[in-house]
Scaffold this active site. Sequence first.
Site, PDB file in Angstrom:
ATOM      1  CE  LYS A  79     -22.933 -25.851  -1.991  1.00 28.26           C
ATOM      2  NZ  LYS A  79     -23.462 -27.233  -1.911  1.00 28.26           N
ATOM      3  CB  SER A 154     -20.281 -29.392  -1.081  1.00 26.24           C
ATOM      4  OG  SER A 154     -21.588 -29.241  -1.599  1.00 26.24           O
ATOM      5  CB  SER A 178     -23.981 -30.958  -0.426  1.00 27.38           C
ATOM      6  OG  SER A 178     -22.813 -31.597  -0.842  1.00 27.38           O
TER       7      SER A 178
HETATM    8  N1  GLN Z   1     -20.203 -35.638  -0.831  1.00 25.26           N
HETATM    9  C1  GLN Z   1     -20.941 -35.889  -2.017  1.00 25.26           C
HETATM   10  C2  GLN Z   1     -20.066 -35.671  -3.219  1.00 25.26           C
HETATM   11  O1  GLN Z   1     -18.967 -35.292  -3.059  1.00 25.26           O
HETATM   12  C3  GLN Z   1     -22.168 -35.047  -2.069  1.00 25.26           C
HETATM   13  C4  GLN Z   1     -21.940 -33.667  -2.549  1.00 25.26           C
HETATM   14  C5  GLN Z   1     -23.182 -32.876  -2.744  1.00 25.26           C
HETATM   15  O2  GLN Z   1     -24.278 -33.241  -2.268  1.00 25.26           O
HETATM   16  N2  GLN Z   1     -23.062 -31.790  -3.472  1.00 25.26           N
HETATM   17  O3  GLN Z   1     -20.444 -35.856  -4.321  1.00 25.26           O
END
Ligand code: GLN
Length: 498
Positions: A79, A154, A178
């Site tokens: 990532k 994400s 994410s």
């Molecule tokens: N969707 C969640 C957020 O926007 C989780 C994101 C993540 O785990 N990085 O914060």
Amino acid sequence: MSDIFDLTALELGAAIRQGEVSPTQAARAALDRMEETKENGAFVAVTADRALDRAREIEQQLAAGKCAGPLAGVPMALKDNICTKGVSTTCASKILTGFVPPYDATLVERLGEQGAVCLGKVNMDEFAMGSTTETSYYGPTRNPWDRERVPGGSSGGAAAAVAEGDCWYAVGSDTGGSIRQPAAYCGVTGMKPTYGAVSRYGLIAYASSLDQMGPLARDAADCAAVLDAVMGKDPRDGTSLDVPAGGLLAGLTGDVRGMKIGLPADCFGDGLDPAVRQGVLRAAQTLKARGAELVEFDFPVMQYVIPTYYIIAAAEASSNLSRFDGVKYGWRAQDYEDLTDLYCRTRTQGFGAEVKRRILLGSFVLSAGYYDAYYKKALQVKGLIKKAFDDAFTRCDVMLTPVAPTTAPKLGESLSDPLQMYLSDIYTVSVNLAGLPGLSMPCGFDEKGLPIGCQLIGPPLGEDKVLNAAHAFQLDTDYHKRRPGQGQAEQAEKKEAV
Ligand code: GLN
């Protein structure tokens, strides 16, 4: 040997050690595949030359009898918020354009010692804030099962790359779901380890008390192999835990006889898509058929998890992201009058709308007049959530829940209503707030042919239990083996009562 794209990472690793396929052949095959599938937008940087050099290096090491790890020579992806020495790392944000870290994350070093061959960096929501990979500065990633849909987020690039067969595994980060939610949307297996199990050194922080890196792969065994390589104490991360690395893969027996699987009723209530509910409950029955015991209980803290998470995550994000000011890292605005103006213009032009929303929200909840009412309260509720999990784990060994309320939504559908998008994180964020290990794996398909994921949650450092339950499930099912484009219509499940 069968098509190498049908192999799991461990199977490919075994084929490499047996000399049936060389690391260079595997890397070339992956790079060709990435070229064919590049309209999916999974990669933000492809490092083909480095990957081929590295593959040759591993080949020599293998020939010399070194580098005997199970994943040596297997092509993978990282990532874009994981620091890679000499390779651009941008968090999919304009503000980090041109940032090339002078060091590798500890996780990258550890995978390197095991012979990993990195193909490049994969797409994500900007600074890992989002649930769809649509907030990326580079544009969205598409879901390999239906290119009009999001891959989740994400770590959407990582999930799409694995589902597409661009690489055999990828490493993502998970602050509130994410890794797990994109794994569910894309039909792959993903795991967020216990907080502290994997060093965060070199992971660009979103919310430091919640962030963890972990694998997205074809099955639980592959996830275990990756975690075996990266877990353990790191002197460069004070929150890393002194856990023995290794042993997870060797511990996969598939024996779940007598294992108590908790089904928290509050995770199966209103707002859950019936096909998802059915898929998750069917997974429970599969585990029961292998000798596990199902235990149901109420779990009322679920109603507090979203506000608690979004207050804490935004607060930490507002502080962590203050370092991006146009002076120290990456991109800088062109025209400015003085230092304050430089900060202001760089941040105004360099951050996207969702990141700015979080910075504003975080600064608000941390501000003098509101700290007690919001941030301090959220920390107290976080304690209650942790306690609710502690109580739950006196009744069961692992918990089984949905990963997300629905299967993958269409591109563009979620961003118009951020609050609705936040609510879709309901089943995943509590796991980060309590610092627990959580795994997402495919457990069916809805009537549109889209993958459904279920989540296994374990007690602190219960990675072995979670992975073993997932492995047991995958011994009896083949959802994790199905690939996008292979007769999706036939893969759609008939609605049947559990
Ligand atoms: N969707 C969640 C957020 O926007 C989780 C994101 C993540 O785990 N990085 O914060």
